[in-house]
Design an enzyme around this catalytic site. Structure first.
Site, PDB file in Angstrom:
ATOM      1  N   ASP A  67       0.796  -1.104   0.060  1.00  0.00           N
ATOM      2  CA  ASP A  67      -0.070  -0.221   0.183  1.00  0.00           C
ATOM      3  C   ASP A  67       0.904   1.116   0.185  1.00  0.00           C
ATOM      4  OD1 ASP A  67       0.952  -0.324   2.638  1.00  0.00           O
ATOM      5  OD2 ASP A  67      -1.206  -0.718   3.483  1.00  0.00           O
ATOM      6  N   ASP A 137      -7.852  -3.658  14.572  1.00  0.00           N
ATOM      7  CA  ASP A 137      -9.327  -3.842  13.978  1.00  0.00           C
ATOM      8  C   ASP A 137      -9.457  -4.757  13.107  1.00  0.00           C
ATOM      9  OD1 ASP A 137      -7.979  -2.516  11.730  1.00  0.00           O
ATOM     10  OD2 ASP A 137      -9.378  -0.696  11.797  1.00  0.00           O
ATOM     11  N   HIS A 139      -7.492  -4.977  10.195  1.00  0.00           N
ATOM     12  CA  HIS A 139      -7.105  -4.754   8.773  1.00  0.00           C
ATOM     13  C   HIS A 139      -6.032  -5.102   8.328  1.00  0.00           C
ATOM     14  CE1 HIS A 139      -5.171  -0.986  10.423  1.00  0.00           C
ATOM     15  NE2 HIS A 139      -4.045  -1.521   9.786  1.00  0.00           N
ATOM     16  N   GLU A 144      -9.665  -1.596   5.467  1.00  0.00           N
ATOM     17  CA  GLU A 144     -10.310  -1.198   6.644  1.00  0.00           C
ATOM     18  C   GLU A 144     -11.408  -2.025   6.825  1.00  0.00           C
ATOM     19  OE1 GLU A 144      -8.926   0.220   9.132  1.00  0.00           O
ATOM     20  OE2 GLU A 144      -7.937   2.040   8.317  1.00  0.00           O
TER      21      GLU A 144
HETATM   22  C1  F6R Z   1       1.400  -1.876   6.412  1.00  0.00           C
HETATM   23  C2  F6R Z   1       0.020  -2.178   6.351  1.00  0.00           C
HETATM   24  C3  F6R Z   1      -0.794  -2.162   7.676  1.00  0.00           C
HETATM   25  C4  F6R Z   1      -0.073  -2.669   8.936  1.00  0.00           C
HETATM   26  C5  F6R Z   1      -0.931  -2.778  10.173  1.00  0.00           C
HETATM   27  C6  F6R Z   1      -0.015  -3.209  11.206  1.00  0.00           C
HETATM   28  O1  F6R Z   1       1.859  -1.785   4.851  1.00  0.00           O
HETATM   29  O2  F6R Z   1      -0.498  -2.454   5.254  1.00  0.00           O
HETATM   30  O3  F6R Z   1      -1.993  -3.066   7.272  1.00  0.00           O
HETATM   31  O4  F6R Z   1       0.643  -3.843   8.472  1.00  0.00           O
HETATM   32  O5  F6R Z   1      -1.488  -1.508  10.412  1.00  0.00           O
HETATM   33  O6  F6R Z   1       0.723  -2.080  11.659  1.00  0.00           O
HETATM   34  P1  F6R Z   1       1.916  -2.223  12.749  1.00  0.00           P
HETATM   35  O7  F6R Z   1       2.812  -3.598  12.129  1.00  0.00           O
HETATM   36  O8  F6R Z   1       2.834  -1.066  12.669  1.00  0.00           O
HETATM   37  O9  F6R Z   1       1.351  -2.738  13.939  1.00  0.00           O
END
Ligand code: F6R
Length: 262
Positions: A67, A137, A139, A144
């Site tokens: 992303d 959550d 995602h 989301e």
């Molecule tokens: C990252 C991404 C997100 C993260 C998620 C967890 O490219 O797409 O889905 O993997 O938000 O983030 P952390 O690892 O910082 O808790």
């Protein structure tokens, strides 16, 4: 889904690094999908350590992003591309030309074209191993809750919660956090041959339990991984603390033939 529980973050990193190592030996020019965020950093550092020690060669890998923010200037230091360059491409000795991601500079009507272009590229390359983190959550990528489980790469509007969470990277200033992103869709992620979801820490325990043992639902985007034929959920003890069938997961992994890998 295979759930592998390791003692701590560094043993999770070593486990997943072994899988990357195995892939590199079988297919030196494999396509590796990488997540950003805090969770995979120990994995990327472990891989870098092995590359530095001459234990593995990842230089022929192609790397694809999950992303990217929209609306930031092309050289902004918070673009996810910068993170991947700094944590993955440089340390793993991969030529920057082998990094692919959504076009963060697309504006207006170009955005849909940029999304389609990246999605088509991913289909053409074929992702061999996709590393994922998970949001509290549920995602994955920037999909989301309530994202379509069949979604493809597209523009998404960030929730206020996610923008607030990410404002720490923008000097705590919510106004500077982009409102939109391009993200691989859930359907796009499910096209990867092997998906490894990494989750560590107690803050992820409820999301992991919902994704692995709950119903498949758009409320928990990561639960769509239950529909994939080859998913590994690599968690530490804290991340596994709300899972119900831990004895089963441990038993299965402890009795797994070595030749199978992850
Ligand atoms: C990252 C991404 C997100 C993260 C998620 C967890 O490219 O797409 O889905 O993997 O938000 O983030 P952390 O690892 O910082 O808790």
């Amino acid at each position: 889904m295979e759930v592998v529980i390791r003692k701590d973050e560094s043993s999770v990193a070593a486990l997943v690094a072994d899988a990357v190592d195995r892939l590199a030996r079988a297919k030196p020019d494999a396509v590796l999908g990488v997540a950003t965020g805090d969770t995979p950093i120990p994995l990327y550092r472990e891989l870098a350590r092995r590359v530095d020690a001459g234990a593995i060669d990842l230089s022929r890998f192609r790397v694809v992003m999950l992303d990217e923010y929209l609306g930031l200037p092309a050289h902004h230091d918070q673009l996810y591309r910068r993170f991947v360059e700094q944590e993955v491409i440089g340390p793993l000795g991969i030529d920057p030309d082998r990094l692919y991601g959504p076009d963060s500079t697309a504006r207006g009507e170009q955005v849909d074209r940029a999304a389609l272009h990246y999605d088509t590229l991913l289909t053409r390359l074929g992702v061999d191993l996709q590393i994922l983190g998970i949001g509290s959550d549920g995602h994955i990528g920037f999909n989301e809750p309530m994202s379509s489980l069949a979604s493809r790469t597209r523009i998404k509007t960030l929730t206020e919660q996610t923008r607030r969470d990410n404002s720490r990277f923008f000097h705590g200033d919510l106004a500077r956090v982009p409102t939109h992103v391009l993200t691989q869709g859930i359907g796009t992620i499910l096209d990867a041959s092997h998906v490894v979801l990494v989750a560590t820490g107690v803050g992820k325990a409820a999301a992991v339990a919902a994704a692995v043992e709950g119903p498949v639902t758009a409320r928990v985007p990561a639960s769509a991984l239950q529909l994939h034929r080859h998913v590994t959920v690599a968690v530490d003890e804290d991340g596994a603390s709300e899972l119900r069938y831990v004895d089963y997961y441990r038993h299965t992994y402890d009795n797994k033939p070595d030749w199978q890998g992850l």
